[in-house]
Design a protein around this motif. Structure first.
Motif, PDB file in Angstrom:
ATOM      1  N   ALA A 549       0.830  -1.212   0.000  1.00 21.90           N
ATOM      2  CA  ALA A 549       0.000   0.000   0.000  1.00 21.90           C
ATOM      3  C   ALA A 549       0.859   1.254   0.000  1.00 21.90           C
ATOM      4  O   ALA A 549       0.644   2.176  -0.802  1.00 21.90           O
ATOM      5  CB  ALA A 549      -0.936  -0.016   1.207  1.00 21.90           C
ATOM      6  N   ASP A 550       1.875   1.329   0.907  1.00 16.94           N
ATOM      7  CA  ASP A 550       2.713   2.524   0.977  1.00 16.94           C
ATOM      8  C   ASP A 550       3.549   2.682  -0.283  1.00 16.94           C
ATOM      9  O   ASP A 550       3.700   3.801  -0.817  1.00 16.94           O
ATOM     10  CB  ASP A 550       3.626   2.457   2.209  1.00 16.94           C
ATOM     11  N   VAL A 553       1.574   4.118  -3.110  1.00 12.47           N
ATOM     12  CA  VAL A 553       1.394   5.579  -3.036  1.00 12.47           C
ATOM     13  C   VAL A 553       2.619   6.280  -3.603  1.00 12.47           C
ATOM     14  O   VAL A 553       2.509   7.232  -4.386  1.00 12.47           O
ATOM     15  CB  VAL A 553       1.129   6.017  -1.581  1.00 12.47           C
ATOM     16  N   LYS A 570       2.313  12.991  -2.946  1.00 14.01           N
ATOM     17  CA  LYS A 570       1.816  11.826  -2.226  1.00 14.01           C
ATOM     18  C   LYS A 570       0.338  12.013  -1.877  1.00 14.01           C
ATOM     19  O   LYS A 570      -0.433  11.040  -1.918  1.00 14.01           O
ATOM     20  CB  LYS A 570       2.652  11.585  -0.963  1.00 14.01           C
ATOM     21  N   ARG A 571      -0.043  13.260  -1.540  1.00 15.99           N
ATOM     22  CA  ARG A 571      -1.457  13.506  -1.249  1.00 15.99           C
ATOM     23  C   ARG A 571      -2.302  13.286  -2.500  1.00 15.99           C
ATOM     24  O   ARG A 571      -3.382  12.700  -2.458  1.00 15.99           O
ATOM     25  CB  ARG A 571      -1.627  14.940  -0.731  1.00 15.99           C
ATOM     26  N   LYS A 574      -2.751   9.579  -3.054  1.00 14.69           N
ATOM     27  CA  LYS A 574      -3.772   9.008  -2.178  1.00 14.69           C
ATOM     28  C   LYS A 574      -5.168   9.379  -2.649  1.00 14.69           C
ATOM     29  O   LYS A 574      -6.102   8.572  -2.568  1.00 14.69           O
ATOM     30  CB  LYS A 574      -3.552   9.491  -0.733  1.00 14.69           C
ATOM     31  N   GLU A 575      -5.305  10.610  -3.148  1.00 19.52           N
ATOM     32  CA  GLU A 575      -6.612  11.025  -3.661  1.00 19.52           C
ATOM     33  C   GLU A 575      -7.015  10.176  -4.874  1.00 19.52           C
ATOM     34  O   GLU A 575      -8.188   9.820  -5.033  1.00 19.52           O
ATOM     35  CB  GLU A 575      -6.575  12.499  -4.049  1.00 19.52           C
ATOM     36  N   LEU A 577      -6.144   7.050  -5.395  1.00 18.20           N
ATOM     37  CA  LEU A 577      -6.536   5.738  -4.879  1.00 18.20           C
ATOM     38  C   LEU A 577      -7.921   5.794  -4.241  1.00 18.20           C
ATOM     39  O   LEU A 577      -8.737   4.873  -4.423  1.00 18.20           O
ATOM     40  CB  LEU A 577      -5.505   5.248  -3.866  1.00 18.20           C
ATOM     41  N   ASP A 578      -8.194   6.869  -3.508  1.00 17.18           N
ATOM     42  CA  ASP A 578      -9.510   7.016  -2.874  1.00 17.18           C
ATOM     43  C   ASP A 578     -10.599   7.133  -3.929  1.00 17.18           C
ATOM     44  O   ASP A 578     -11.674   6.522  -3.809  1.00 17.18           O
ATOM     45  CB  ASP A 578      -9.527   8.241  -1.951  1.00 17.18           C
TER      46      ASP A 578
END
Length: 582
Positions: A549-550, A553, A570-571, A574-575, A577-578
């Motif tokens: 997972a990490d 990202v 990185k943010r 994550k967005e 992936l979300d």
């Protein structure tokens, strides 16, 4: 489903083992890292691509590619079992291993048993469907569009039947053309052979006849001399005064008298008496022989005439001079031209039969071609709306696609091995535009989405059953060519739908450069190329690993903003992936 792919000593890959799962499996990595090499290894394993000896890793004497497939349903199992000539059931695993040697030779085994490339290619059609980055070029050709429509219609078997009949008719037409072109020559040859056969048959030679006739001709030609000499010999032996027989009789009586006086002369007397009797018998035979000899000029003429006929046949048909003293070459030649006459006459009959066969074939082709056309028209009515629905999901809400079919007869330009139809896919990608053939759509991104929409329709549940059970492993090599990040999200969602839980046995493998697509992966693999050591020992090595997972990202962040990771990139990762999991 592809469970595992193991690659050893192939190009820059020294040793890589990849375990796959159901759903969307995505490969990412820098350009040139070897992403396409992984899928190329899969193609090589299945015999869909040739791997030359130069693909073997430097320093290695062989490369090895192994793949483990799990058969998920009965239909797939049956078709793979038939292709590989093995007993397989749903749930069984199939281990395929291909070795590539520096000599150019390769070996192939399936579950430890040797297999041929043709067997594996037949199985590969059931196991894997690979769509390359140039697949949109495939769709631009109308000849391929008709194949897509036939797959959707489930009429591929009927089309194959038509193609076989078509090829058979072309062969018959070629035969008829050859027969017509050689008709005059056949007539000339038949006339010549018939004349020669009649000439030989008129004489009606008999094996061994020549030797007997030549002996009879010698006898008849010398009959007068033979009779005179035979009579003279008979006279000398018996008839004339003081003949040999008369003198021997007197000598015999003398010796018998002497034997009465001296018994030692008895054997000599007996020998002379026996010789006298033998000569008398010979004289009697000569007498009878001479009495039988009668000179018949007509018989001599008949024999000479017959010999002339036979010798003329020998001169004309006796071959190259071998065995000229016999009639056998003439008889052999008669057998040969007899066979040729029958063949030429049969060819004339064949032409009539071919015409009848062609007419029957035309009737069958017209019937099957009509059935094909009907199935295609019915499929064309359905595929357009289905593709438009997919295009709407791919951010082409106003786009339309229509399959145009022009049908004709066997003699029309549209007729060919694929049927009696000319198929053209027409698309309107923007409102207000006219429908245009796919090959006239300039946007590569639009073409990529049309191709994906078609693949989505063809991979649907009903179409899979209609086509007789299609593959459960779909492979996309850089489906994101010619599109941007905004469309990447749309295509990524579509790829996940293709590999969704609606099909527990469905598996999609995809190579991509877009983080928007990679974010939708159920399994994310990272391919890295590294240069190790230094100087002459420097070498390149590619590795494949599944991202946690990490790590995932971080990879998406690098794909978004480059190798320097920042809190912002990185943010954003994550967005993505979300958003993909929403």
């Amino acid at each position: 489903m592809l469970r595992e792919l193991h690659i050893q000593n192939l190009a820059v890959i020294q040793d890589a083992a990849v375990e796959f799962g159901p759903g969307l499996n995505v490969f990412t990595g820098k350009t040139g890292a070897g992403k396409s090499l992984v899928l190329g290894a899969l193609e090589s394993l299945l015999g869909l691509r040739k791997s030359p000896p130069k693909m073997i890793r430097p320093g290695a004497d062989q490369a090895r590619i192994s793949g483990v497939f799990e058969l998920m349903d009965q239909m797939i199992s049956d078709r793979v079992a038939a292709a590989l000539d093995q007993e397989l059931e749903p749930g069984d695993q199939v281990l395929i291993t291909r070795k590539l040697f520096a000599s150019g030779r390769s070996s192939l085994t399936v579950n430890g048993q040797p297999a041929t490339a043709a067997m594996l290619r037949a199985a590969a059609e059931v196991l894997v469907d690979i769509h390359g980055q140039h697949d949109h070029q495939f769709l631009l050709r109308p000849s391929n569009q008709i194949a897509v429509l036939d797959r959707f219609a489930g009429c591929e078997a009927l089309r194959q039947q038509f193609a076989e009949l078509w090829q058979n008719m072309q062969h018959l037409l070629s035969q008829r053309e050859e027969l017509e072109a050689s008709r005059t020559l056949r007539a000339q040859q038949l006339e010549l052979y018939a004349f020669q056969a009649d000439e030989i048959d008129a004489v009606d030679p008999v094996p061994g006849e020549l030797v007997e006739l030549e002996a009879r001709e010698r006898l008849l030609s010398n009959l007068r001399r033979i009779k005179q000499d035979a009579d003279a010999a008979h006279s000398a032996l018996y008839d004339s005064d003081g003949s040999i027989s008369e003198r021997l009789q007197a000598l015999t009586h003398l010796l018998i008298d002497l034997a009465d006086l001296d018994e030692n002369l008895s054997p000599v007397a007996e020998q002379v008496r026996t010789a006298t009797l033998t000569l008398q018998d010979a004289a009697f035979e000569l007498s009878r022989y001479g009495n039988r000899l009668e000179l018949d000029p007509e018989e001599l003429g008949e024999v000479e005439q017959r010999l002339n006929l036979l010798n003329r046949l020998i001169q004309k048909y006796g071959g190259n001079g071998l065995d000229d003293d016999t009639l056998q070459p003439v008889l052999d030649y008669r057998d040969q031209i007899g066979a040729k006459i029958a063949e030429l006459r049969n060819q004339s009959a064949d032409q009539s039969q071919i015409d009848q066969t062609i007419n029957r074939a035309r009737g069958e082709l017209t019937t099957i071609g009509g059935e094909l056309s009907a199935m295609r028209r019915a499929a064309a009515e359905k595929i357009g709306p289905k593709v438009q629905k997919q295009l709407k999901q791919l951010d082409m809400a106003e786009a339309t696609l229509r399959v145009c079919i022009e049908s004709g007869g066997l003699d029309d330009a549209a007729a060919g091995p694929s049927g009696l139809d000319r198929v053209e896919m027409l698309a309107r990608t923007n409102p207000g535009q006219d429908e245009r053939p796919l090959r006239e759509i300039a946007s590569g991104g639009e073409l990529s989405r049309v191709m994906l929409a078609l693949k989505s329709v063809l991979s649907g549940g009903r179409q899979r059953q209609a086509a007789g059970g299609t593959v459960d492993v779909l492979v996309f090599d850089e489906i994101d060519a010619n599109i941007g990040g905004r469309l990447g999200h749309v295509i990524g969602r579509k790829l996940r739908e293709l590999a969704s839980s609606k099909h527990d046995d469905r598996q999609v493998l995809c190579i991509t450069h877009l983080p928007q697509i990679a974010a939708f992966a159920d399994r994310h693999f990272h391919i890295v190329k590294q240069v190790r050591a230094s100087g002459k020992k420097k070498h390149t090595r590619t590795t494949v690993r599944q991202l946690s997972a990490d790590s995932r990202v971080n990879e998406l962040a690098e794909m978004l903003a480059g190798t320097e990771l920042t809190p912002t990139s990185k943010r954003q990762a994550k967005e993505l992936l979300d958003a993909a999991s929403a």
